[in-house]
Design an enzyme around this catalytic site. Structure first.
Site, mmCIF file in Angstrom:
data_model
loop_
_atom_site.group_PDB
_atom_site.id
_atom_site.type_symbol
_atom_site.label_atom_id
_atom_site.label_comp_id
_atom_site.label_asym_id
_atom_site.label_seq_id
_atom_site.Cartn_x
_atom_site.Cartn_y
_atom_site.Cartn_z
ATOM 1 N N THR A 17 13.325 5.509 10.715
ATOM 2 C CA THR A 17 14.285 4.461 11.080
ATOM 3 C C THR A 17 13.893 3.155 10.417
ATOM 4 O OG1 THR A 17 14.745 5.562 13.155
ATOM 5 C CG2 THR A 17 15.290 3.207 13.051
ATOM 6 N N THR A 46 0.844 -1.207 0.000
ATOM 7 C CA THR A 46 0.000 0.000 0.000
ATOM 8 C C THR A 46 0.872 1.248 0.000
ATOM 9 O OG1 THR A 46 -1.747 -1.190 1.162
ATOM 10 C CG2 THR A 46 -1.811 1.219 1.283
ATOM 11 N N CYS A 70 -9.141 -7.367 1.536
ATOM 12 C CA CYS A 70 -9.529 -6.049 2.015
ATOM 13 C C CYS A 70 -11.028 -5.831 1.856
ATOM 14 C CB CYS A 70 -8.780 -4.970 1.239
ATOM 15 S SG CYS A 70 -7.059 -5.345 1.078
HETATM 16 C C1 LIG Z 1 -2.155 -6.201 -5.987
HETATM 17 C C2 LIG Z 1 -1.982 -5.681 -4.592
HETATM 18 N N1 LIG Z 1 -1.476 -4.464 -4.400
HETATM 19 C C3 LIG Z 1 -1.282 -3.943 -3.180
HETATM 20 C C4 LIG Z 1 -1.612 -4.662 -2.052
HETATM 21 C C5 LIG Z 1 -1.385 -4.040 -0.702
HETATM 22 O O1 LIG Z 1 -0.231 -4.596 -0.119
HETATM 23 P P1 LIG Z 1 0.002 -4.536 1.472
HETATM 24 O O2 LIG Z 1 -0.981 -5.475 2.083
HETATM 25 O O3 LIG Z 1 1.420 -4.958 1.654
HETATM 26 O O4 LIG Z 1 -0.220 -3.137 1.889
HETATM 27 C C6 LIG Z 1 -2.168 -5.936 -2.197
HETATM 28 C C7 LIG Z 1 -2.602 -6.706 -1.004
HETATM 29 O O5 LIG Z 1 -3.507 -7.517 -1.091
HETATM 30 C C8 LIG Z 1 -2.342 -6.468 -3.497
HETATM 31 O O6 LIG Z 1 -2.849 -7.696 -3.691
#
Ligand SMILES: Cc1ncc(COP(=O)(O)O)c(C=O)c1O
Length: 401
Positions: free
Chosen positions: A237, A72, A335
């Site tokens: 950090t 993210t 999500c």
């Molecule tokens: C294609 C994609 N991008 C971004 C993310 C977000 O990654 P993170 O969970 O490390 O924030 C995900 C998580 O499911 C993902 O599948």
């Protein structure tokens, strides 16, 4: 009850070798990588080694790797930072309607700040076509962001062609490779991208770790302000143990991607073996369950992902029923769990809301065994049959035959 985990696209288990590599950086080698004493230098050396490993996985240079807190953050850094931080109302950003929310919602936030955003459509197989991008590029397009592998269907996007089009129009190109890293070879040069996101917990490293590849000479505005960490591109950090874990996972991924043969313990020892296991699962289910199919099954896909529909079955109910039997799968992207909206990816592919709600994602890991797939091949058809017995629409469609 023996539990089976087929939700690796939500998060992967931490590999024991990764945990072992991280352990010293929580105990004796606890230094701050910015300190000049020995403990600090040990931490710095470990971060540098991890940076080399991640760069090697991507075929980039160590100086082009910026460590972040995950996918993210990498996506947000790419979009906000890649737009140069000097947004003029009317600047143009192009992304696609099948992106993860980390990109979609960042693009929407940019739109609220006056950036003009185009969301490219996809085909029925969940692929963004270069022609759609070509028709949308404008002289003021600053950045194009299209993912490499979709998290719900596994569909691989034609990133090289998209990047070439973006560059010809004078725009930068970002790809979210979170679901591709560790599943298929990645080469930032061959892909032609300026920015590329990865996340540790999708590739057997810990949650809360990730990286953004930033091609040399790409001017990136930081999201945060503070010290000179990560050459000022990501102050704060360093999470030394997490970074070490990501580096170890990158090293193991390279070895696995280069492997050719299946091992003896039933675990897939190569990408081909993992894809064969996924295909066996998919075909075994389709052979047993009528009115089912693969969403995006005709697209080139990463080898671990399968998105299946079972008409007249609510995905949520199936996920719960299988969980009670010890099998973990997903009703869409993690999500979204709890949300009643059908998946934005499946609806963009043209699935009806009913079929999108009847779709589940099975995602295997490098630790998935043949025996687990045998078990899933019993549990899934049985659970679908039980839920259909309770489904009024299934009863109606069957009594009228
Ligand atoms: C294609 C994609 N991008 C971004 C993310 C977000 O990654 P993170 O969970 O490390 O924030 C995900 C998580 O499911 C993902 O599948």
């Amino acid at each position: 009850m023996q539990r089976i985990y087929l939700d690796a696209n939500a998060t992967t288990p931490l590999l024991p070798e990764v945990l072992e590599a991280m352990r010293p950086y929580w105990t004796e080698s606890f230094g701050n990588a910015s300190s000049i004493h020995q403990q600090g230098q040990q931490a710095r050396a470990a971060v540098d080694r991890a940076r080399e490993s991640v760069a090697a996985l991507l075929n980039g240079r160590a100086a082009e790797v910026v460590f972040t807190s995950g996918g993210t953050e990498s996506d947000n850094l790419a979009l906000f930072g890649g737009m140069g931080g000097t947004l003029a109302a009317g600047d143009h950003l192009i992304t696609s309607c099948i992106e993860h929310h980390a990109v979609l919602h960042a693009a929407e936030a940019l739109a609220e700040r006056g950036v003009d955003v185009t969301f490219l459509p996809c085909t029925a197989e969940g692929v963004v076509e270069p022609a759609a991008l070509a028709a949308s590029l404008r002289p003021n397009t600053r950045l194009v962001s299209v993912m490499l592998a979709n998290n719900e269907t596994g569909a691989i996007q034609p990133v090289r062609e998209l990047a070439d089009l973006a560059h010809a129009a004078g725009a930068l190109f970002h790809t979210d490779a979170v679901q591709a890293a560790g599943k298929m070879p990645l080469d930032v040069k061959a892909l032609g991208c300026d920015l590329l996101s990865i996340s540790g917990h999708k590739m057997y490293a810990p949650q809360g770790t990730g990286a953004l590849f930033v091609r040399r000479n790409v001017r990136l505005q930081p999201l945060f302000f503070g010290g000179r960490h990560e050459r000022g591109r990501r102050p704060g950090t360093e999470n030394v143990a997490g970074i070490v874990g990501l580096g170890k996972a990158a090293e193991l991924a390279r070895t696995w991607l280069a492997a050719g043969a299946e091992g003896g313990d039933g675990k897939p020892e190569s990408p081909q073996a993992l894809a064969a296991l996924r295909d066996r699962l998919e075909q075994g289910i389709l052979a047993q369950v009528e009115q089912s199919g693969v969403n995006g099954g005709e697209a080139a896909r990463v080898g671990n992902t399968s998105n299946l529909y079972f008409d007249h079955v609510e995905a949520e109910a199936l996920v719960i029923a299988l969980d009670l039997k010890g099998l973990a799968i997903s009703g869409g992207s993690a999500c979204q769990s709890g949300a009643t909206e059908p998946s934005h990816v499946l609806t963009a592919m043209g699935l009806s809301p009913a079929r999108a709600r009847a779709s589940v994602r099975l995602s295997l890991s490098r630790l998935t065994t043949e025996a687990e797939i045998d078990c899933a091949l019993v549990l899934i058809p049985a659970a679908v049959a039980r839920l259909r017995e309770l489904s009024p629409s299934w009863q109606r469609s069957h009594s009228s035959r």
